[in-house]
Every structure is written in C-alpha cells, then in structure tokens.
Design a protein around this motif. Structure first.
Motif, PDB file in Angstrom:
ATOM      1  N   TYR A  70       0.845  -1.191   0.000  1.00 28.14           N
ATOM      2  CA  TYR A  70       0.000   0.000   0.000  1.00 28.14           C
ATOM      3  C   TYR A  70       0.881   1.241   0.000  1.00 28.14           C
ATOM      4  N   ALA A  71       0.258   2.390  -0.166  1.00 27.09           N
ATOM      5  CA  ALA A  71       0.966   3.674  -0.066  1.00 27.09           C
ATOM      6  C   ALA A  71       0.074   4.664   0.665  1.00 27.09           C
ATOM      7  N   TRP A  72       0.668   5.330   1.659  1.00 28.48           N
ATOM      8  CA  TRP A  72      -0.039   6.420   2.351  1.00 28.48           C
ATOM      9  C   TRP A  72       0.236   7.689   1.573  1.00 28.48           C
ATOM     10  N   LEU A  73      -0.828   8.386   1.181  1.00 36.15           N
ATOM     11  CA  LEU A  73      -0.708   9.560   0.332  1.00 36.15           C
ATOM     12  C   LEU A  73      -1.046  10.842   1.091  1.00 36.15           C
ATOM     13  N   ALA A  74      -0.326  11.889   0.774  1.00 34.83           N
ATOM     14  CA  ALA A  74      -0.668  13.231   1.245  1.00 34.83           C
ATOM     15  C   ALA A  74      -1.251  13.998   0.070  1.00 34.83           C
ATOM     16  N   ALA A  75      -2.212  14.852   0.356  1.00 30.08           N
ATOM     17  CA  ALA A  75      -2.815  15.701  -0.674  1.00 30.08           C
ATOM     18  C   ALA A  75      -2.651  17.158  -0.266  1.00 30.08           C
ATOM     19  N   SER A 120      -1.549  20.953   0.410  1.00 32.78           N
ATOM     20  CA  SER A 120      -0.316  21.690   0.666  1.00 32.78           C
ATOM     21  C   SER A 120       0.828  20.790   1.114  1.00 32.78           C
ATOM     22  N   GLN A 121       0.519  19.709   1.862  1.00 32.76           N
ATOM     23  CA  GLN A 121       1.599  18.804   2.271  1.00 32.76           C
ATOM     24  C   GLN A 121       2.202  18.110   1.060  1.00 32.76           C
ATOM     25  N   ALA A 122       1.366  17.665   0.142  1.00 23.85           N
ATOM     26  CA  ALA A 122       1.868  17.012  -1.073  1.00 23.85           C
ATOM     27  C   ALA A 122       2.707  17.984  -1.898  1.00 23.85           C
ATOM     28  N   ARG A 123       2.308  19.246  -1.914  1.00 22.37           N
ATOM     29  CA  ARG A 123       3.044  20.256  -2.680  1.00 22.37           C
ATOM     30  C   ARG A 123       4.274  20.756  -1.936  1.00 22.37           C
ATOM     31  N   GLN A 124       4.476  20.284  -0.701  1.00 20.94           N
ATOM     32  CA  GLN A 124       5.575  20.737   0.169  1.00 20.94           C
ATOM     33  C   GLN A 124       5.472  22.236   0.423  1.00 20.94           C
ATOM     34  N   GLU A 125       4.236  22.680   0.678  1.00 19.33           N
ATOM     35  CA  GLU A 125       3.973  24.092   0.933  1.00 19.33           C
ATOM     36  C   GLU A 125       3.217  24.284   2.248  1.00 19.33           C
ATOM     37  N   GLN A 126       3.333  23.309   3.131  1.00 21.22           N
ATOM     38  CA  GLN A 126       2.551  23.312   4.358  1.00 21.22           C
ATOM     39  C   GLN A 126       3.141  24.248   5.403  1.00 21.22           C
ATOM     40  N   LEU A 127       2.266  24.835   6.222  1.00 19.41           N
ATOM     41  CA  LEU A 127       2.694  25.623   7.363  1.00 19.41           C
ATOM     42  C   LEU A 127       2.257  24.917   8.638  1.00 19.41           C
ATOM     43  N   ASN A 144     -12.744  17.698  -6.716  1.00 20.14           N
ATOM     44  CA  ASN A 144     -11.798  16.625  -6.384  1.00 20.14           C
ATOM     45  C   ASN A 144     -10.465  16.825  -7.090  1.00 20.14           C
ATOM     46  N   SER A 145     -10.521  17.355  -8.306  1.00 20.25           N
ATOM     47  CA  SER A 145      -9.298  17.564  -9.078  1.00 20.25           C
ATOM     48  C   SER A 145      -8.363  18.541  -8.380  1.00 20.25           C
ATOM     49  N   SER A 146      -8.940  19.577  -7.751  1.00 17.32           N
ATOM     50  CA  SER A 146      -8.112  20.575  -7.095  1.00 17.32           C
ATOM     51  C   SER A 146      -7.374  20.006  -5.895  1.00 17.32           C
ATOM     52  N   VAL A 147      -7.841  18.863  -5.379  1.00 10.87           N
ATOM     53  CA  VAL A 147      -7.199  18.225  -4.233  1.00 10.87           C
ATOM     54  C   VAL A 147      -6.340  17.049  -4.661  1.00 10.87           C
ATOM     55  N   PHE A 148      -6.920  16.132  -5.422  1.00 14.81           N
ATOM     56  CA  PHE A 148      -6.255  14.863  -5.693  1.00 14.81           C
ATOM     57  C   PHE A 148      -5.305  14.886  -6.892  1.00 14.81           C
ATOM     58  N   PHE A 149      -5.264  16.022  -7.607  1.00  9.17           N
ATOM     59  CA  PHE A 149      -4.242  16.137  -8.629  1.00  9.17           C
ATOM     60  C   PHE A 149      -2.943  16.651  -8.021  1.00  9.17           C
ATOM     61  N   ASP A 150      -2.978  16.923  -6.708  1.00 12.21           N
ATOM     62  CA  ASP A 150      -1.774  17.250  -5.943  1.00 12.21           C
ATOM     63  C   ASP A 150      -1.592  16.152  -4.905  1.00 12.21           C
ATOM     64  N   LEU A 151      -0.941  15.065  -5.292  1.00 13.22           N
ATOM     65  CA  LEU A 151      -0.730  13.926  -4.397  1.00 13.22           C
ATOM     66  C   LEU A 151       0.748  13.562  -4.355  1.00 13.22           C
ATOM     67  N   SER A 152       1.207  13.078  -3.193  1.00 13.39           N
ATOM     68  CA  SER A 152       2.565  12.536  -3.097  1.00 13.39           C
ATOM     69  C   SER A 152       2.539  11.358  -2.124  1.00 13.39           C
ATOM     70  N   THR A 153       3.436  10.416  -2.353  1.00 16.97           N
ATOM     71  CA  THR A 153       3.523   9.244  -1.490  1.00 16.97           C
ATOM     72  C   THR A 153       4.388   9.566  -0.269  1.00 16.97           C
ATOM     73  N   ILE A 154       3.830   9.378   0.900  1.00 15.10           N
ATOM     74  CA  ILE A 154       4.546   9.615   2.149  1.00 15.10           C
ATOM     75  C   ILE A 154       5.256   8.356   2.615  1.00 15.10           C
ATOM     76  N   HIS A 155       4.597   7.226   2.447  1.00 20.40           N
ATOM     77  CA  HIS A 155       5.142   5.957   2.940  1.00 20.40           C
ATOM     78  C   HIS A 155       4.554   4.822   2.108  1.00 20.40           C
TER      79      HIS A 155
END
Length: 625
Positions: free
Chosen positions: A356-361, A363-370, A448-459
């Motif tokens: 499996y893969a844990w995904l971030a969506a 700002s975290q996926a974009r590495q722009e989180q505060l 949904n596109s505005s959220v899930f088109f910005d995804l990255s695998t965390i683990h």
C-alpha cells in the motif's frame, strides 16, 4: 513654505516611494511640481516623448490605453502614473493617457526629478520599472536576505559532514565488521565490492551496515555473527553529491528513514553525513525535530514534539528564510510525524496484508505546508486486496489520523482522509476515479481535481501512485475539455484588486476590512500552476516546480512563469510574516491581513502581485473562451 506648497507636500509625502524621502528632498521635489486642471476626455500624452512627464493624480480619474484603445491601466486619487518614465521608451509612443473625468493633476519633468533623486536609486527604480519588474526586484531582495541568514537550505553538504568513510567487503563476517566499527568509533560501514572479476580495485557501492542493523537483524533474531555482512546490510544505498545542499540531505534521510548518508564526489565515496551532523548545526531546526520524531516511542512524545512546530516557523521567518524553504521544512516534519505513526500502527496491528501507499494531498503534497495545517490524506492499496484486508487498513487510517489530530493537525473539514472509505481504495479504483474526473468534468469532479491532482507518497510502495499518475497525465495532456472546465472553475477566485488598483476588502464582520492572502492571492497561483502542469503532462506537484517546468512551453511563457513565481514568493512571504506575528502573540493563525498594518510600499508590492495574477487570469480566460 506657503500653505499651498505645504498642502501639496503633505499629499505627496504620503505616496510611495516619496513617503521615504527626507524632508529637505521632498521640499525640493514639491517645488518642481506643476499643477493642472484637466477636463474630461483630454489627452495627457507629451508631445515630445524624449522629455517624459511623471503624473500624480490629486483628484479625478485617468486611464492608460495602448494600441487600438486597449485598456492597460486605471488610475485614481493618489496613484502615480510613470508610463513615460519607464526604461522601454520604444513603447511609449503607443501609449495614451486620457482623463475619465475632470481631474486635478500634479506633473513633473522626469529628467530634473531623476537628477534630484540620483542618490536614491531605489526610488528611481520604483518609478522606471513596471509592476512586474518591481515585484521581481522585491523577490530578489527577499532571496538575498534569506541567503545572508544562511540555513541548511543554503549550506553545502561539504560544510556539514565531519566523518571520513570506512568500507567493508560483503564477505566480511558480521563480527569482524562490528570489531572494525568499534575500533574506528564509527556507527556504520559502507559495503563495497572492492575488486571486479579482473582483480581491479573498484568502488561499487552495494549497501550499508549500521550498529542498528547488527542489533535488529543479527543479535535480536539469533543470526550467527560469522555470517557475512551482506546478510544484514541495507541494499540500494542512497548517496548524496558533495555539491548538493544540506536540505537535500535532510529530505533524503527523512523519506528513506535513514540516519547516515554517504557523500560522493565525482561518484567516489569521500565521507558520511549523519543526522547528528545536521542536528548539531541548528537547535530546534527541522532535522533536530525530525530526529526526535523518529525516536519517539509514544503518541504522547509526538504531541510534545509537535509543539515545536510553531517555534520553528517563527524562527525560520525571523531568519529571513523564503517561503519555499519554510514550506518544505514544515512538510518534511509532517511527513516524519506520519511515518512514525504508521510505524507505530504496524507494530500494533502487525504487517500490512498487501502492499500500500499512504498519500498526502493538498499543501503537504506540494511541500507548501505551514504549522498545524489540517489533514488531507488517502490510501492507495494493491489490487491484490481482499475484502477481509480492509479492516486492517481502516484501523491503520484511524490510528494515524487520530495521532495526527492529537499532534495539532486537525481533521479535514471536507473529510478528505484515509478514514473515509471513498479515499481508501485499491489502485484500480483510483484509476477509475481519475479517468472519470478527466472524462466527465462535473462540478464535483473539478472540486476533487483541485485536491487529488496534488498527491505525493509519504510511505509505502511509490509505484502504486506513480502508475496511476502517469496514465492520468496522458489523458489531461490531450483533454482540452477537461482543461477548459478546470480553468473556468479555477478562475472564479479573483485577486482583491479594484477597478482603480485599490484593494477590495472583505466585509463579512469577522474579518472585516482585510485581505485573504491565501484564497484571493496564493490559491489562484496554485490553481494556475496546476492547470499548466496538467496541460503539459508534467508530474511535479510543488507550485514553483510546476511553474519552472512549464516555463517556455505552449502553456506558459518564460516571462509569465517568472512573474507568477515572483508573485507567489512575495505573497507567501507576507503571509508568513503575518502568521509569525500572530504566533508570537500566541494567537490563532489565519491568512487575513489588514493592509493598514503594513507599510505603504509593501501595499504597492501587494498591488503589483495581484496585478500579475489578474493579467494571467485574464489571459487564461481568453484562452478558454
């Protein structure tokens, strides 16, 4: 000074950049001013462009037009019109200034004015540069300040690593390797194939063995110490080139959950950088916090560590770190929290039944989180998933999401979380989601596109997401209908700029008379960058990386990309400064800024940034139509 000149001086002295002039210089400037009363629909264009005029609108309204009466700009009371003073005079002959109503105008011959300001080049630059150029200069200044306040993102790996490197053959016994580590005082050895089949000395990196490997993979499981180190070494060794910066080392160690990273020069091993090396450089920096997170044995310990996030954001902001650096640091720490919680969950639940893969969506996926943003996450699971296996993944999602909430990362208000059955699905279902969103761009699909088109695998297994992403990008690259709908949806968020370049302030009571920096300034740039990337089939999710990779394509010119990056970095720097002040006062953070709380010059830069966004939105709107 007579009363009339005093009144003019008081007015001019409140307008950037003249508000920064010394009083004696301002008095000289005022004496050069000519006052004119101009009727509606009269032209102000100088007869001789070689002798440009600077105009300051005291009362009335003024418009600037280009070829074919194209509206370029509107001016209201207090605005400076320097279109004939800017460096690119070849365009001046095509520009006309026309009064929209009866107006009172102050004018100055620019040549003597420039001579008067010769010792203040920044004021001259303000008048001669376009809004895009002023914004770029401001961004450059911010970056220079960040470099002077050097941190790990600006420091070479060469300045951090302090350990020489020791190697060992893969056939050496675990015991002999342990003895060597003890003798040298090292906590790890790089395993290399020292000779090739012809007996020549080589430096082929096979793996790495650490004291932790000996404890966990040998002693703890009763493996004979006479076995070769190849039995317990970590394969697929990660390395970092000496020319990379220390922040790259942090990301590599965090994402791979390792504490030692061999340093190479021209492909040859020359040393080792460790988490300790980075920790010793800065107290309470991202590396230090990440190290503490990895060592945490309970959620209570993670909660304690999470309280350092606010202090880190304040510290980095005061140091002058740019928004990209701060966002990546905070995102890396959030990733570390998530990974540690996943590890704790697996210790409690046992190993995962299928990959499996844990995904971030978001700002975290974009590495722009505060600090302490809300959660946006999901799970993508191997298609080998059986119905009985979902209970394990549901328990994983609950454990991690609840743990993140305890650490200050609140539950997503829109329930975009792995605890939601919809966002915890096998790979084939995720593929169906994206196919439907692109093929049938309904309002919900666009949301949904505005959220899930910005995804990255965390683990987990990175190929699960990447396979889906590549197929999705192949579709978005050719789906003009989807891009058109996505563009129309994104363009609904307009920058808060009025008809005369004044601010349009919120009037809702709670945040009365403020600007929403996030939703009215930063979010429109994020949306545009996403549209450009999807149009070009680019996999990057970070906003700046998207704009950089799209630069020079059919979707985005190089100059437009540079302008959007400048606007994004300036707006995020203002947002960070604003949040830093709230955090210092121990107040809840928000994105609403009162323009009166910043300098007049900063307000002009804000207008420049909003103007860049508006012009790009207008261009995108015309492309959609």
């Amino acid at each position: 000074m007579n009363n009339e000149l005093a009144e003019v001086s008081a007015f001019i002295g409140n307008i950037p950049p003249f508000d920064l002039l010394a009083e004696n210089l301002l008095d000289k400037l005022v004496k050069e001013i000519s006052v004119s009363y101009v009727r509606e629909n009269e032209h102000l264009t100088p007869d001789d462009i070689a002798h440009p005029q600077l105009y300051i609108l005291r009362k009335g309204a003024l418009r600037c037009e280009g070829i074919n009466n194209e509206l370029i700009e509107k001016y209201a009371e207090g605005d400076i019109c320097a279109v004939y003073c800017q460096k690119n005079q070849s365009l001046a002959k095509d520009i006309s200034l026309i009064t929209d109503e009866d107006s009172l105008i102050y004018s100055l011959d620019y040549a003597p004015l420039k001579a008067l300001l010769v010792d203040i080049p920044e004021t001259i630059a303000f008048l001669e540069h376009t809004s895009e150029q002023r914004l770029h200069n401001k961004k450059t200044k911010l970056n220079e300040d960040a470099i002077l306040a050097s941190s790990i993102s600006n420091t070479s790996v060469a300045d951090f690593y302090h350990h020489s490197i020791a190697t060992v053959s893969p056939n050496v016994s675990i015991q002999d390797a342990a003895i060597k580590m003890t003798d040298l005082g090292f906590s790890c050895l790089v395993v290399v194939d020292e000779k090739d089949s012809y007996g020549q000395v080589t430096d082929i990196k096979l793996g790495i063995i650490t004291d932790k490997d000996i404890r966990r993979r040998c002693v703890a499981v009763g493996l004979p110490t006479t076995n070769p180190v190849s039995d317990i070494m970590t394969k697929d060794i990660a390395t970092i080139d000496i020319q990379r910066n220390a922040y790259d080392a942090l990301i590599a160690m965090t994402s791979k959950h390792i504490h030692h990273l061999p340093v190479t020069k021209l492909g040859k091993l020359i040393g080792m950088v460790s988490v300790t090396d980075l920790v010793n450089n800065e107290e309470h920096n991202a590396v230090n916090i990440t190290s503490i997170i990895h060592k945490a044995q309970s959620i209570a310990e993670l909660v304690t560590t999470s309280k350092l996030l606010n202090k880190l954001q304040i510290k980095l902001t005061k140091l002058g770190s740019n928004a990209d650096h701060i966002g990546k640091n905070i995102s890396a720490i959030t990733m570390a929290f998530t990974i540690r919680l996943i590890e704790m969950a697996e210790q409690k639940l046992g190993p995962a039944p299928v990959p499996y893969a844990w995904l971030a969506a978001g700002s975290q996926a974009r590495q722009e989180q505060l600090a302490h943003s809300d959660q946006d996450n999901a799970l993508i699971i191997s298609d080998t998933l059986q119905p009985k296996d979902d209970a394990w993944f549901k328990a994983l999602a609950s454990f991690v999401s609840d743990g993140l909430a305890e650490c200050g990362f609140v539950y997503c208000p829109g329930d975009i979380m792995a605890t939601n059955d919809t966002w915890r699905q096998p790979q084939k279902v995720w593929q169906q989601y994206f196919d439907k969103w692109v093929g049938t761009p309904s309002p919900k699909a666009l949301l949904n596109s505005s959220v899930f088109f910005d995804l990255s695998t965390i683990h987990g297994d990175v190929t699960l997401l990447e396979t889906v992403r590549q197929k999705m990008l192949q579709k978005t690259k050719v789906s003009t209908l989807f891009i058109a709908h996505l563009s129309a949806n994104a363009l609904r968020s307009k920058p808060p700029l009025g008809f005369f370049r004044g601010f349009v302030l919120i009037q809702d009571g709670k945040h009365n008379s403020t600007l929403d920096l996030k939703h009215s300034g930063i979010a429109p740039i994020v949306d545009l960058a996403r549209i450009y990337a999807l149009s070009e089939g680019i996999a990057a999710v970070n906003t700046i990386e998207r704009l950089q990779q799209c630069s020079g394509t059919k979707s985005l010119t190089k100059s437009a990309a540079e302008n959007l990056i400048d606007a994004y970095e300036f707006l995020t720097s203002v947002r960070l400064e604003h949040q830093g002040k709230l955090l210092c006062k121990k107040l809840p953070v928000n994105n609403y800024i009162d323009p009166k709380t910043i300098s007049k010059l900063e307000r002009e830069h804000l207008k420049d940034a909003f103007k860049v966004i508006k012009s790009m939105q207008d261009y995108r709107q015309s492309a959609v139509i």
